[in-house]
Structure formats: structure tokens, C-alpha cells
Design a protein around this motif. Sequence first.
Motif, PDB file in Angstrom:
ATOM      1  N   ARG A 248      38.582  39.566  33.723  1.00 49.38           N
ATOM      2  CA  ARG A 248      38.212  40.576  32.721  1.00 49.38           C
ATOM      3  C   ARG A 248      37.895  41.911  33.386  1.00 49.38           C
ATOM      4  NH1 ARG A 248      33.909  38.312  28.485  1.00 49.38           N
ATOM      5  NH2 ARG A 248      34.031  40.509  27.866  1.00 49.38           N
ATOM      6  N   ASN A 249      37.191  41.844  34.498  1.00 49.43           N
ATOM      7  CA  ASN A 249      36.826  43.057  35.212  1.00 49.43           C
ATOM      8  C   ASN A 249      38.057  43.735  35.808  1.00 49.43           C
ATOM      9  OD1 ASN A 249      34.700  44.799  36.046  1.00 49.43           O
ATOM     10  ND2 ASN A 249      34.830  43.972  38.108  1.00 49.43           N
ATOM     11  N   LEU A 250      38.904  42.950  36.476  1.00 53.43           N
ATOM     12  CA  LEU A 250      40.108  43.501  37.095  1.00 53.43           C
ATOM     13  C   LEU A 250      41.062  44.080  36.057  1.00 53.43           C
ATOM     14  CD1 LEU A 250      40.728  40.661  39.704  1.00 53.43           C
ATOM     15  CD2 LEU A 250      40.098  43.020  40.239  1.00 53.43           C
ATOM     16  N   ASP A 251      41.208  43.388  34.932  1.00 53.39           N
ATOM     17  CA  ASP A 251      42.130  43.868  33.902  1.00 53.39           C
ATOM     18  C   ASP A 251      41.622  45.145  33.242  1.00 53.39           C
ATOM     19  OD1 ASP A 251      43.956  41.908  34.378  1.00 53.39           O
ATOM     20  OD2 ASP A 251      43.440  40.675  32.654  1.00 53.39           O
ATOM     21  N   ARG A 252      40.311  45.226  33.057  1.00 53.98           N
ATOM     22  CA  ARG A 252      39.772  46.445  32.447  1.00 53.98           C
ATOM     23  C   ARG A 252      40.015  47.653  33.340  1.00 53.98           C
ATOM     24  NH1 ARG A 252      34.338  47.536  29.090  1.00 53.98           N
ATOM     25  NH2 ARG A 252      34.407  49.795  29.165  1.00 53.98           N
ATOM     26  N   ILE A 253      39.691  47.509  34.614  1.00 59.18           N
ATOM     27  CA  ILE A 253      39.929  48.610  35.544  1.00 59.18           C
ATOM     28  C   ILE A 253      41.423  48.844  35.705  1.00 59.18           C
ATOM     29  CG2 ILE A 253      39.606  49.364  37.933  1.00 59.18           C
ATOM     30  CD1 ILE A 253      37.013  47.695  37.940  1.00 59.18           C
ATOM     31  N   GLY A 254      42.187  47.756  35.717  1.00 56.15           N
ATOM     32  CA  GLY A 254      43.633  47.874  35.877  1.00 56.15           C
ATOM     33  C   GLY A 254      44.297  48.657  34.757  1.00 56.15           C
ATOM     34  N   ARG A 255      43.813  48.483  33.538  1.00 54.96           N
ATOM     35  CA  ARG A 255      44.380  49.242  32.414  1.00 54.96           C
ATOM     36  C   ARG A 255      44.147  50.741  32.597  1.00 54.96           C
ATOM     37  NH1 ARG A 255      42.514  44.704  29.512  1.00 54.96           N
ATOM     38  NH2 ARG A 255      40.525  45.709  29.022  1.00 54.96           N
ATOM     39  N   GLU A 256      43.011  51.103  33.186  1.00 56.56           N
ATOM     40  CA  GLU A 256      42.714  52.517  33.410  1.00 56.56           C
ATOM     41  C   GLU A 256      43.562  53.098  34.529  1.00 56.56           C
ATOM     42  OE1 GLU A 256      38.594  52.625  34.340  1.00 56.56           O
ATOM     43  OE2 GLU A 256      37.938  51.822  32.402  1.00 56.56           O
ATOM     44  N   ARG A 257      43.951  52.252  35.486  1.00 59.40           N
ATOM     45  CA  ARG A 257      44.610  52.751  36.693  1.00 59.40           C
ATOM     46  C   ARG A 257      46.082  52.368  36.789  1.00 59.40           C
ATOM     47  NH1 ARG A 257      39.743  52.061  41.216  1.00 59.40           N
ATOM     48  NH2 ARG A 257      38.167  53.177  39.974  1.00 59.40           N
ATOM     49  N   GLY A 258      46.583  51.699  35.754  1.00 59.33           N
ATOM     50  CA  GLY A 258      47.999  51.367  35.747  1.00 59.33           C
ATOM     51  C   GLY A 258      48.376  50.155  36.577  1.00 59.33           C
ATOM     52  N   TRP A 259      47.426  49.275  36.834  1.00 61.32           N
ATOM     53  CA  TRP A 259      47.725  48.055  37.577  1.00 61.32           C
ATOM     54  C   TRP A 259      48.301  47.000  36.629  1.00 61.32           C
ATOM     55  CZ3 TRP A 259      42.174  47.400  39.984  1.00 61.32           C
ATOM     56  CH2 TRP A 259      41.924  48.466  40.864  1.00 61.32           C
ATOM     57  N   PRO A 261      48.516  43.196  34.961  1.00 59.26           N
ATOM     58  CA  PRO A 261      47.452  42.230  34.673  1.00 59.26           C
ATOM     59  C   PRO A 261      47.216  41.286  35.849  1.00 59.26           C
ATOM     60  CG  PRO A 261      48.960  42.412  32.820  1.00 59.26           C
ATOM     61  CD  PRO A 261      49.583  43.169  33.946  1.00 59.26           C
ATOM     62  N   ALA A 262      45.952  40.921  36.058  1.00 61.49           N
ATOM     63  CA  ALA A 262      45.606  39.995  37.135  1.00 61.49           C
ATOM     64  C   ALA A 262      46.127  38.601  36.809  1.00 61.49           C
ATOM     65  CB  ALA A 262      44.091  39.952  37.322  1.00 61.49           C
ATOM     66  N   THR A 263      46.561  37.887  37.828  1.00 60.77           N
ATOM     67  CA  THR A 263      46.995  36.504  37.663  1.00 60.77           C
ATOM     68  C   THR A 263      46.155  35.605  38.556  1.00 60.77           C
ATOM     69  OG1 THR A 263      48.613  36.545  39.462  1.00 60.77           O
ATOM     70  CG2 THR A 263      49.362  37.292  37.272  1.00 60.77           C
ATOM     71  N   ARG A 264      46.016  34.359  38.147  1.00 58.71           N
ATOM     72  CA  ARG A 264      45.200  33.443  38.951  1.00 58.71           C
ATOM     73  C   ARG A 264      45.845  33.192  40.307  1.00 58.71           C
ATOM     74  NH1 ARG A 264      41.116  28.715  37.347  1.00 58.71           N
ATOM     75  NH2 ARG A 264      40.864  27.811  39.420  1.00 58.71           N
ATOM     76  N   ASP A 265      47.171  33.118  40.362  1.00 58.44           N
ATOM     77  CA  ASP A 265      47.834  32.894  41.648  1.00 58.44           C
ATOM     78  C   ASP A 265      47.529  34.028  42.616  1.00 58.44           C
ATOM     79  OD1 ASP A 265      48.892  30.527  40.795  1.00 58.44           O
ATOM     80  OD2 ASP A 265      50.899  31.312  40.395  1.00 58.44           O
ATOM     81  N   ARG A 266      47.613  35.264  42.121  1.00 58.76           N
ATOM     82  CA  ARG A 266      47.339  36.413  42.977  1.00 58.76           C
ATOM     83  C   ARG A 266      45.870  36.423  43.415  1.00 58.76           C
ATOM     84  NH1 ARG A 266      49.165  38.896  46.829  1.00 58.76           N
ATOM     85  NH2 ARG A 266      47.058  38.583  47.616  1.00 58.76           N
ATOM     86  N   PHE A 267      44.994  36.058  42.474  1.00 56.61           N
ATOM     87  CA  PHE A 267      43.571  36.016  42.778  1.00 56.61           C
ATOM     88  C   PHE A 267      43.279  34.963  43.845  1.00 56.61           C
ATOM     89  CE2 PHE A 267      39.307  34.222  41.856  1.00 56.61           C
ATOM     90  CZ  PHE A 267      38.544  35.346  42.135  1.00 56.61           C
ATOM     91  N   GLU A 268      43.842  33.775  43.688  1.00 54.28           N
ATOM     92  CA  GLU A 268      43.591  32.719  44.657  1.00 54.28           C
ATOM     93  C   GLU A 268      44.178  33.067  46.016  1.00 54.28           C
ATOM     94  OE1 GLU A 268      44.523  28.808  43.307  1.00 54.28           O
ATOM     95  OE2 GLU A 268      43.239  28.927  41.535  1.00 54.28           O
ATOM     96  N   ALA A 269      45.283  33.803  46.032  1.00 51.84           N
ATOM     97  CA  ALA A 269      45.845  34.252  47.310  1.00 51.84           C
ATOM     98  C   ALA A 269      44.898  35.224  48.002  1.00 51.84           C
ATOM     99  CB  ALA A 269      47.205  34.907  47.086  1.00 51.84           C
ATOM    100  N   ASP A 270      44.245  36.083  47.198  1.00 52.61           N
ATOM    101  CA  ASP A 270      43.296  37.033  47.787  1.00 52.61           C
ATOM    102  C   ASP A 270      42.028  36.326  48.254  1.00 52.61           C
ATOM    103  OD1 ASP A 270      43.057  39.631  48.632  1.00 52.61           O
ATOM    104  OD2 ASP A 270      42.152  40.370  46.791  1.00 52.61           O
ATOM    105  N   VAL A 271      41.675  35.229  47.590  1.00 53.61           N
ATOM    106  CA  VAL A 271      40.545  34.424  48.053  1.00 53.61           C
ATOM    107  C   VAL A 271      40.892  33.764  49.389  1.00 53.61           C
ATOM    108  CG1 VAL A 271      39.249  32.301  47.584  1.00 53.61           C
ATOM    109  CG2 VAL A 271      39.537  34.031  45.783  1.00 53.61           C
ATOM    110  N   THR A 272      42.126  33.297  49.513  1.00 52.31           N
ATOM    111  CA  THR A 272      42.540  32.593  50.729  1.00 52.31           C
ATOM    112  C   THR A 272      42.767  33.548  51.896  1.00 52.31           C
ATOM    113  OG1 THR A 272      43.605  30.881  49.388  1.00 52.31           O
ATOM    114  CG2 THR A 272      44.262  31.028  51.695  1.00 52.31           C
ATOM    115  N   GLU A 273      43.419  34.682  51.621  1.00 51.55           N
ATOM    116  CA  GLU A 273      43.868  35.542  52.718  1.00 51.55           C
ATOM    117  C   GLU A 273      43.342  36.968  52.643  1.00 51.55           C
ATOM    118  OE1 GLU A 273      48.065  35.419  52.417  1.00 51.55           O
ATOM    119  OE2 GLU A 273      48.233  33.260  52.812  1.00 51.55           O
ATOM    120  N   GLY A 274      42.756  37.355  51.517  1.00 51.64           N
ATOM    121  CA  GLY A 274      42.410  38.753  51.321  1.00 51.64           C
ATOM    122  C   GLY A 274      40.929  39.038  51.404  1.00 51.64           C
ATOM    123  N   ALA A 275      40.501  40.026  50.597  1.00 47.32           N
ATOM    124  CA  ALA A 275      39.148  40.566  50.708  1.00 47.32           C
ATOM    125  C   ALA A 275      38.079  39.682  50.067  1.00 47.32           C
ATOM    126  CB  ALA A 275      39.101  41.953  50.070  1.00 47.32           C
TER     127      ALA A 275
END
Length: 334
Positions: A248-259, A261-275
Motif C-alpha cells: 500500500r505504501n509503495l503503490d501510493r508513492i509509486g502513483r505519485e512518481r510514475g512507478w 505497481p509493486a509485486t510480491r515477487d519483486r518485493f521478495e527479491a528485494d528482501v533477498t538481495e536488496g535494501a
Amino acid sequence: MVEFGLDTFGDVNGKPYAQVIRDVVEQGVLADRLGVDFFGVGEHHRDDYAISSPEIVLAAIAARTERIRLGTAVTVLSSDDPVRVYERFATLDAVSGGRAEIMLGRGSFTESFPLFGYDLADYERLFAEKLDLMSALLDEGPVTWEGSIRPPLRDQHVYPKTESGSIRTWIGVGGSPESVVRAAQYGLPLVLAIIGGAPARFAPYTDLYRRALKELEQEPQPIGVHCPGFVAATDQEAVDILWPHARRNLDRIGRERGWPPATRDRFEADVTEGAWHVGSPETVARKIAATVQALGVDRFDLKYSHGPLPHEHLTTCIELYATQVVPRVRELLA
């Protein structure tokens, strides 16, 4: 020794703003009781965050705590008056018995510019000149300063003075080489906000900062990092609890910045390898230790609040971070 902190923006979670702020105070008190080194509160001027006056929240925490250091994450210097920033933090320093810290930055949002009558076209000039003035104020002597953004000062003292003669002041940056070098020019400690991508990719910035300090003949300064994360009993539980709120947080900011929509796969990849530092205490401890070692930093701050994540989950996260994650990181680093 590496310090360990917690940061929050007072994310709105369905409760009234007043209750969110009171919950943040309780979270700060809990962090102190459990031995966390630092508690940071962000400044925002939008409806999804409750805290627009972090120094007042920090003063409330100071009155109920004894040892934890208290600061911002960040103070939006570009749309504030450096003289008032100094005065407020010197007052917080007095209330807290010398535990106040300032983290200066531009902020990740721009709502404060129109709110306080600033033109975004002056974005660079405002921060550069205000940082220059703030640097002069931090010496706590008479200030003579002149720029284009406010009337000049002539041998002006600003009060109250602090008992120690200084307030620990950091510059928070998002990864621009120019900002890193600017922090070194003023001889101020650096905090890197690592909110996307693998933390190790920020190593060139920590190296640049240390080289710049040396070349500018400045004293060595500490480096901190600010990373999002969340701790629960198991890896699966941590992701399952956090994901809907983070989305919800990522999508709200994403709508303002043109990102997209967040996906769970992308999120889990960032948990595994990202910030994102998310998982069980052991998983989070190992990732924090890796981040600290890769960048050679002196402080790690976990940004533990995310969107409408309930207060009960936040307090559990704080308890696990303080009692299990931090001791395990210290073991791994030793």
C-alpha cells in the motif's frame, strides 16, 4: 563499536494522527528500555505520515527515557530556517541531557516547499545556502553570514548554547556523489539512505566520502546507513505480515512518481538481495552484518514502520531487533 538505531516516519495506520504520535512516543520509550542506541523520527507534511514537528515528539520521548540518543530522519533543512533548527535542537539537547542529534537533508518529498512559501526552482540554492549557515551556527559562537535567501547575520549569537558545546549533526543523502562530497566539505558525519538495490553497491559512496575527508584535511567522521526492514519470529511470518502494508505504501508513492505497481515477487527479491532487511532475527542479523561489513559503517538504523502496519507489530519488531538481532549482529561482527 557499531551503533544500532531505529527510524520511523509515524506512518498513519488507520488510527487518528494523535494516537499514531502517542504510539511513536511509546515505541521510543520501549527502544530505550531495551537498549537501542538511537531513535530517529522523520519530518513530513503529508496525510500518510503523522509527524510534522519531530522535535516535539522527541522531547516527549526524552522526558521518559534516560540513555537513548534522539534525532531526526531527516530535518528538511531546505524549507526551514537554520536559526530555528539550531534553537529547537539545542532546546531538545537540554531537555534530554545532551542526547539530541540532527540529521539534515532535502527530504524525499517536496510538500514542504509550497507549504512554507518556497519555490522548487530554488531547490539546490536553498539547501546549499542553508547548510552553509547551519554549519556556522553549529560552532555556537558569534555568526557572521550572508547569502541570497535571508537577511545577513552580523556577530549574531543564537541561544540556548548546549552544555557540551556542540550538537551531533549528520547529513543524510540518497546516493548522489555531490551530496557525499558536500558532507565531507563541512566535516559532518554522513548517513546513506539505502532504500533500493543491494546495500553493497553503495560502497563507492562510503569510499568517496572517506577520500574526500582526507583530501579536504577534515577529521575522520562516522558513517551511518538507514535501511527499511522488519523482524518477526520467522522469515515467512515477517514477509506475510509486512507485504500488504508495504505494498500500500509503495503503490501510493509509486502513483505519485510514475512507478509500476509493486509485486510480491519483486518485493521478495528485494528482501533477498536488496535494501529490505526483513525476516527472522537470525536472517535480519546476518543481512545487517553483511551491510555493515560491506560499507564499513559506524551505525545501522532500521526504518521499521511501513504504511499502515499496526502498532502491535511495530513493538514486536522493536523487541526482536533489540533483544535478538542487535546482540547477534555484534557476535557476527566480532
